[in-house]
Design a protein around this motif. Structure first.
Motif, short mmCIF file in Angstrom:
data_model
loop_
_atom_site.label_atom_id
_atom_site.label_comp_id
_atom_site.label_asym_id
_atom_site.label_seq_id
_atom_site.Cartn_x
_atom_site.Cartn_y
_atom_site.Cartn_z
N GLN A 104 -0.07 -26.80 16.87
CA GLN A 104 0.61 -25.38 17.09
C GLN A 104 1.24 -25.02 18.47
O GLN A 104 2.28 -24.42 18.37
CB GLN A 104 -0.60 -24.38 16.87
N LYS A 105 0.60 -25.51 19.65
CA LYS A 105 1.35 -25.31 20.83
C LYS A 105 2.68 -25.87 20.97
O LYS A 105 3.42 -25.03 21.40
CB LYS A 105 0.50 -26.16 21.78
N TYR A 106 3.30 -26.98 20.36
CA TYR A 106 4.43 -27.54 20.45
C TYR A 106 5.29 -27.42 19.11
O TYR A 106 6.18 -27.99 19.04
CB TYR A 106 4.30 -29.13 20.95
N LYS A 107 4.59 -26.72 18.24
CA LYS A 107 5.31 -26.55 16.90
C LYS A 107 5.80 -27.94 16.21
O LYS A 107 6.99 -28.24 15.88
CB LYS A 107 6.32 -25.71 16.85
N LEU A 108 4.69 -28.97 16.42
CA LEU A 108 4.96 -30.24 15.82
C LEU A 108 4.79 -30.48 14.38
O LEU A 108 3.80 -29.72 13.90
CB LEU A 108 4.21 -31.24 16.38
N ILE A 109 5.58 -31.06 13.57
CA ILE A 109 5.37 -31.03 12.12
C ILE A 109 4.13 -32.15 11.91
O ILE A 109 3.70 -33.04 12.83
CB ILE A 109 6.68 -31.83 11.44
N LEU A 160 11.11 -39.92 9.66
CA LEU A 160 11.94 -41.02 10.69
C LEU A 160 12.60 -41.90 10.04
O LEU A 160 13.45 -42.36 10.39
CB LEU A 160 10.69 -41.53 11.48
N HIS A 161 12.03 -42.34 8.93
CA HIS A 161 12.75 -43.29 7.95
C HIS A 161 13.79 -42.94 7.03
O HIS A 161 14.66 -43.39 6.84
CB HIS A 161 11.76 -43.83 7.11
N PHE A 162 13.29 -41.69 6.42
CA PHE A 162 14.31 -41.17 5.34
C PHE A 162 14.60 -39.51 5.65
O PHE A 162 14.34 -38.82 4.67
CB PHE A 162 13.77 -41.41 4.20
N ARG A 184 15.40 -35.24 14.05
CA ARG A 184 15.17 -34.72 15.29
C ARG A 184 13.67 -34.33 15.29
O ARG A 184 12.95 -34.68 16.37
CB ARG A 184 16.19 -33.63 15.72
N GLN A 185 13.29 -33.30 14.36
CA GLN A 185 11.79 -32.93 14.39
C GLN A 185 10.81 -34.04 14.33
O GLN A 185 9.91 -34.35 14.98
CB GLN A 185 11.72 -31.97 13.31
N ALA A 186 11.40 -35.18 13.40
CA ALA A 186 10.39 -36.32 13.38
C ALA A 186 10.06 -36.89 14.53
O ALA A 186 9.27 -37.51 14.82
CB ALA A 186 10.96 -37.04 11.99
N ARG A 187 11.30 -37.22 15.08
CA ARG A 187 11.29 -38.17 16.36
C ARG A 187 10.57 -37.33 17.47
O ARG A 187 9.89 -37.98 18.26
CB ARG A 187 12.59 -38.48 16.68
N ARG A 188 10.80 -36.02 17.64
CA ARG A 188 10.11 -35.30 18.53
C ARG A 188 8.61 -35.54 18.41
O ARG A 188 7.88 -35.61 19.49
CB ARG A 188 10.55 -33.79 18.36
N ARG A 189 7.93 -35.29 17.23
CA ARG A 189 6.66 -35.31 16.98
C ARG A 189 6.09 -36.66 17.35
O ARG A 189 5.11 -36.71 17.96
CB ARG A 189 6.40 -34.94 15.61
#
Length: 682
Positions: A183-188, A197-199, A207-212
């Motif tokens: 919640q704090k970093y709005k991570l998926i 990250l794969h597909f 970008r959101q996948a890599r960030r998480r």
């Protein structure tokens, strides 16, 4: 289900042969397969000819105009071309050796083609073609993952197999991060992040996948590191050292030079560790010439006052001999006995030295990796110091530590480490930094010259030596090599012996015997030799205050950290000094190294730039430093995430509910799995 325990052969399509090839990539379980992330993506997003970049990959959708034409070159090579209407622009599409497509390409046929774009000729050289409506629907706008493969594995097989692993086991992927951090970093969520990250369907999803996953990777690494550090301290297995602080202060006061404020600060930190119940595990870093050796001597003296032996391990015999001289000058007047243990001792000398060490007749032992051999037994080892510690493997450092009963450990390095590197590679250590040079150190001017100015460099050396100064000339090779065209020490020595007569020129390299090296260094230290031609054996620790010129030939072939170490051999006395880099760099990296060296003498700034140029793996050498090889995160690009993740990991471990609250269950499972897999940080 624990996917780290499920063999990769449980994935449909993975037989024994494929499993053997996967094992070469470090993939033995389903978890390994799911975490084998792409290193890049093929971009099949549709663009118009106006948006496409010249000589880069582009993907167009259009309709065939007329029939394709084919030209044959011999029996097997062909060139087929067709006109494609893309948003009202006629593009010439060329296919090499793909005539099997000819019957599929009808006038008016809708087509997606991808390949290299020539904007000047409005021509696309196609490497992928999607003809059917189903193919076009599936492919349009996609980012297609590209994986590292080996053996019989292909990228398309890897892509299909990883997708199959998600189909079979995707629901078994468990969340590890506490909900409040998501919640704090709005991570998926983790399952979604790993799949994307794969597909990824588009850039934002990727970008959101890599960030998480970057955050998770750094967070879990730091959590494990900090937990290990806490457990080590909680065991309290170290022995508090009782020594008279006043005697230590008196020793410091009688030194021939005053300590800098930074030296006093790190001495207090080290002595405080030694007095505490826990075992010291501290990294002392400082730029070349910042005075780490005297700090080590103070620690060894305090350890002696507490009734224990100390050991100092260094990477080369030259450095061991030099440290032995300087440590003896500082410590033997107080009554300490110092021994030198190196590989070149005679059998009799070695037997006598080791006997004295074992009986406790020697208080400080200085040596190379010879110290960790089986025959070296200490009477009561209380302090272990390793200098230029990154040159020793993790196991080598541990072997010396195990020769005592939980001795305090101090690692020293003159290779400044960027903050991100220090808190990652050495996160289980406390870090002390000497960030101040002793008073009176002269600034070093650095110049980069091309090889055609070599005669002027020789004249400059001659001029300085006639003033009574001395010079180093560093070459990358010992003898002439047919494979690599680099200046070699033997040739330069012979040339300068003639050019600079009657000045005396010496030669030093790693193939010489220890006795020969010692003699050359003695002559240079006493100014009986004015110019020392050498390989990089002088890189670390050699101290001749009268030397004011450092010339590095083929300087672009050296790393930034190495060049900075070499430059640090001069500027150690009262005279202004000069470093001359002789190079004709052929690469952008080589040119950038020369720029950096002429712009700054700050070792920490140089280390930061070196990390950017070489990447974290090459900065220390992954195997030598114990440096983690992150799958997603990049220490250069993502350094801010690392610092945030470390703070969050420390906060989690300090939380009262960490051991039993449900929100931390995923993290506890992760730590338990590390123990069960035999993973450790020693």
């Amino acid at each position: 289900m624990d996917l780290t325990a499920v063999p990769v052969t449980k994935v449909d399509g993975v037989g024994e042969k494929r499993a053997e090839d996967l094992a070469q990539l470090g993939i033995t379980t389903v978890a390994d397969l799911l975490e084998h992330y792409p290193y890049r993506y093929e971009d099949y997003r549709l663009v118009s000819p106006a948006e496409a970049v010249h000589e880069e990959k582009a993907t167009f959708r259009g309709r065939i105009q007329g029939s394709p034409s084919v030209r044959w070159y011999g029996k097997k090579k062909s060139r087929m071309s067709a006109r494609l209407d893309v948003d009202g622009v006629i593009v010439q599409v060329v296919w090499f050796n793909q005539t099997f497509l000819k019957n599929k390409l009808k006038p008016g046929q809708s087509l997606i083609v991808s390949g290299k774009w020539d904007a000047h000729r409005l021509q696309l050289t196609a490497d992928r073609t999607f003809v059917s409506e189903a193919e076009q629907q599936k492919q349009a706008g996609r980012l297609e993952p590209v994986y590292s493969v080996t053996g019989s594995l292909s990228v398309s097989w890897m892509r299909k197999t990883i997708y199959q692993a998600f189909v079979q086991y995707g629901r078994e992927i468990k969340e590890v991060l506490p909900e409040y951090l998501l919640q704090k970093y709005k991570l998926i969520e983790r399952p979604k992040a790993m799949y994307f990250l794969h597909f990824p369907k588009g850039r934002e999803e990727g970008r959101q996948a890599r960030r998480r996953m970057v955050y998770e990777e750094f967070f879990l690494y730091e959590l494990r590191l900090l937990k290990h550090r806490l457990e080590t301290k909680e065991k309290g297995k170290g022995t508090p050292k009782n020594f008279d602080r006043q005697k230590v202060n008196d020793f410091i006061d009688q030194l021939p030079f005053p300590l800098t404020g930074a030296q006093r600060r790190v001495v207090d930190e080290i002595l405080g560790d030694m007095e505490a119940a826990g075992q010291m595990n501290r990294l002392l870093q400082g730029d070349v010439g910042s005075g780490k050796t005297v700090v080590a001597a103070i620690a060894l003296y305090a350890n002696y006052l507490a009734g224990h032996q100390g050991a100092l391990m260094v990477p080369t015999e030259i450095l061991a001999e030099q440290h032995a001289r300087s440590i003896r000058q500082l410590l033997e007047p107080t009554g300490l006995q110092v021994a030198l243990v190196i590989g070149s001792l005679t059998a009799r000398e070695r037997r006598e030295a080791l006997g004295q060490v074992q009986m406790g007749l020697v208080d400080v032992v200085i040596g190379t990796h010879a110290l960790i051999q089986d025959g070296v037994v200490f009477h009561d080892l209380g302090l272990v110091i390793t200098d230029e510690q990154h040159r020793f493997g993790v196991k080598q450092r541990g072997m010396l530590r195990e020769k005592g009963r939980a001795p305090d450990v101090l690692h020293m390095t003159a290779t400044p480490i960027p903050r991100t590197m220090a808190i990652t590679a050495f996160g289980d250590m406390d870090v002390s930094t000497i960030d101040e040079l002793p008073a009176g150190r002269q600034p070093i001017e650095t110049h980069w010259v091309k090889t055609d100015l070599w005669p002027r460099v020789i004249r400059f050396i001659q001029k300085e030596c006639r003033k009574g100064r001395q010079a180093y000339v560093i070459c990358p090779l010992i003898e002439e090599s047919e494979k690599v065209d680099l200046q070699n020490a033997q040739d330069v020595f012979e040339e300068l012996t003639v050019e600079l007569a009657p000045l005396r020129v010496g030669l030093l390299h790693g193939k010489m015997s220890p006795t020969e090296k010692e003699e050359v260094m003695r002559l240079f230290a006493e100014n009986e030799v004015q110019i020392l031609v050498s390989t990089t054996v002088v890189e670390v620790g050699v101290n001749v205050p009268n030397a004011t010129v450092m010339v590095v030939y083929d300087a672009d072939r050296f790393g930034l950290a190495q060049l900075h170490q070499l430059r640090g051999r001069v500027g150690r006395g009262q005279h202004a000094s000069t470093c001359i880099l002789v190079a004709d760099p052929k690469s952008e990296t080589g040119i950038e190294r020369m720029r950096v060296m002429t712009e700054t003498t700050d070792g920490f700034e140089i280390a930061r730039r070196d990390l950017e140029l070489r990447g974290p793996g090459d900065f220390f050498g992954v195997k030598q430093s114990g440096m983690p090889d992150f799958k997603v995160g990049d220490l250069v690009e993502d350094y801010h995430v690392l610092e945030v993740a470390r703070a969050d990991a420390a906060e989690c471990l300090a939380s009262p509910g960490f051991l039993d609250h449900e929100s931390y269950a995923g993290l506890r499972r992760f730590l338990d799995s590390q123990i069960s897999n035999g993973s450790n940080l020693d």
